[in-house]
Design an enzyme around this catalytic site. Structure first.
Site, PDB file in Angstrom:
ATOM      1  N   SER A 203      41.342  31.472  39.061  1.00 58.07           N
ATOM      2  CA  SER A 203      41.206  31.565  37.812  1.00 58.07           C
ATOM      3  C   SER A 203      41.159  30.257  37.322  1.00 58.07           C
ATOM      4  O   SER A 203      40.365  29.650  37.551  1.00 58.07           O
ATOM      5  CB  SER A 203      42.463  32.564  37.074  1.00 58.07           C
TER       6      SER A 203
ATOM      7  N   ASP B 117      37.916  43.290  36.185  1.00 61.67           N
ATOM      8  CA  ASP B 117      38.858  42.122  35.747  1.00 61.67           C
ATOM      9  C   ASP B 117      38.630  41.756  34.085  1.00 61.67           C
ATOM     10  O   ASP B 117      37.570  41.668  33.792  1.00 61.67           O
ATOM     11  CB  ASP B 117      38.497  40.844  36.483  1.00 61.67           C
TER      12      ASP B 117
ATOM     13  N   HIS C 219      42.024  41.065  38.004  1.00 62.92           N
ATOM     14  CA  HIS C 219      42.448  39.626  38.222  1.00 62.92           C
ATOM     15  C   HIS C 219      43.722  39.331  38.962  1.00 62.92           C
ATOM     16  O   HIS C 219      44.104  38.165  39.186  1.00 62.92           O
ATOM     17  CB  HIS C 219      42.563  39.110  36.641  1.00 62.92           C
TER      18      HIS C 219
END
Lengths: 282, 282
Positions: A151, A227, A261
């Site tokens: 991320s 996600d 995620h």
């Protein structure tokens, strides 16, 4: 005192040693934490060093608990170093007020705008100060370093690699913020840390950096299709892949059906990332 | 409503599905959480079911995040179910005041003493109500169940297996409270939940149960030598192994040099535990 390492915790894990250190950072002008896993083989020789950069809200610890990385580090004979995601307790007003700015959200940039610039020098910390410190103190092979992240940390890893092609032999990312200048949280962070003038953002935007720099190694990116940050346009891996193609940068972007995620996604595919880096480090 | 499953969270992980459920428990007279990992193969057929019982202070979640078990469950073709460690929010005065009694510390017993007896029926919950519920709702092979656990959950796993030799095909434990009646925290918990008369404790003490029951399968126990609870006499695996030998119970007690009580220890050796159970489940 700069350079002095304080060992806070240590666990034996997969035959090696997982350690949590604290030290004073000259770059960030404050106390910083990082974790280091040394595989069993580090008792006898210097080992390659894989850097892991974490995402928003994470500390230096999350990755060590959730990713399943120590097993692989022991198997592949790599050390893994993971810094914290920002300075903390700096006294900067509001540093703890947002989950996507300030504490836990350093975005791996050297801030140029007050009040952040006094402490938020994460780019220099991650690419210079911390590597020098760990290589001085542990049996690590300085010529064999690679970097990956998740991320915000995937963004950090891509930027660090593209700006330091000789330092890092390879790079990969899980659900990276791959074109931050085109995303809301990238824009918010860059405005706060770097100012309104977008020409200063390019140095911290992997998609922009490809205009002037490519890597010899292939870039590996995994992205889960379930996600929500991806679905809402906060990550933009396809845009990054498009720029890679235009720039002649080898990239493998894998869309992983149904994955979100979380670290359940990261842990599922992390072995492939070790395999990717092993091509360049072993 | 009893039997109704509420899905709270779900993650794709190693090709299978990790789910967090909540339901009303008749045994415990309240809302309970558990987690269930179904491996990819469960789409096509019923799979063996491995139960995991967690230790003091844990929830149904810790194990799913820290143990690295989903990778192995997908590889070995097992489902894994993990209940919470106690009822919660029961309204019993002081339920949240101690880390080793009440919330997070059910000790897998059916309490007989007020105020705990109104809700703390974890033994029946774990061995009867929850198995019935999950086997009704998911593609699980009721004839192929095994059980393992950590610390207080290792105690729970040993007790459940010894009292139900036909229900569980095999048992293993990480750093179990192996002879709880002889340890401080076992004594505290048993006094509170079962009363002062120690003759009622034997039904929940694995070392005592061996006087009347042995298992056909071998018991596997891993214990870290740097575990402070072990060093302080809170676990007593050697006493348990001694009783096993006297009773003719096959046991493999492995002392793991330098490992502590954490999930870094559990994750290091959990693959061996899957291999152990696979002998009996596959």
């Amino acid at each position: 005192m700069a350079g002095t390492l304080e060992l806070e915790k240590q666990h034996r894990c997969f035959g090696g040693t997982l350690s949590y250190y604290r030290h004073f950072s000259d770059c960030c002008q404050g106390s910083m934490q990082f974790t280091l896993y040394l595989p069993p083989q580090a008792k006898d020789k210097s080992v390659p060093l894989l850097w892991y950069l974490s995402g928003l809200t994470c500390t230096a610890e999350n990755f060590t608990v959730k990713a399943g990385a120590q097993r692989l580090a022991a198997e592949y004979d790599f050390a893994i170093a993971a810094p914290d995601t920002s300075p903390r307790n700096t006294g900067i007003p509001g540093e703890d007020e947002s989950w996507d700015l300030g504490s836990g959200a350093g975005f791996y940039v050297d801030a140029t705008v007050e009040p952040w610039s006094s402490h938020y020098q994460m780019y220099s910390y991650v690419t210079q100060e911390l590597p020098t410190l760990v290589i001085e103190n542990f049996p690590l092979d300085a010529d064999k370093q690679s970097i990956f992240g998740h991320s915000m940390g995937g963004h950090g890893a891509l930027v660090c690699a593209l700006r330091n092609p000789k330092k890092y032999q390879s790079v990969s990312a899980f659900a990276p913020i791959a074109a931050p200048s085109q995303t809301t949280w990238g824009q918010n962070a860059f405005k706060a840390y770097l100012g309104d003038d977008t020409k200063f953002w390019a140095a911290y935007d992997a998609a922009e950096l490809l205009n002037t720099q490519t890597l010899e190694s292939e870039i590996l990116i995994d992205q889960g299709t379930a996600d929500s940050f991806y679905q809402d346009g906060g990550l933009l891996p396809e845009k990054f892949a498009e720029v890679c193609e235009q720039a002649g940068q080898k990239i493998k972007l894998r869309l992983q059906d149904g994955y979100d995620h979380s670290y359940f996604f990261v842990s599922t595919f992390i072995q492939d990332h070790f395999q990717h880096h092993a091509q360049y480090l072993q």
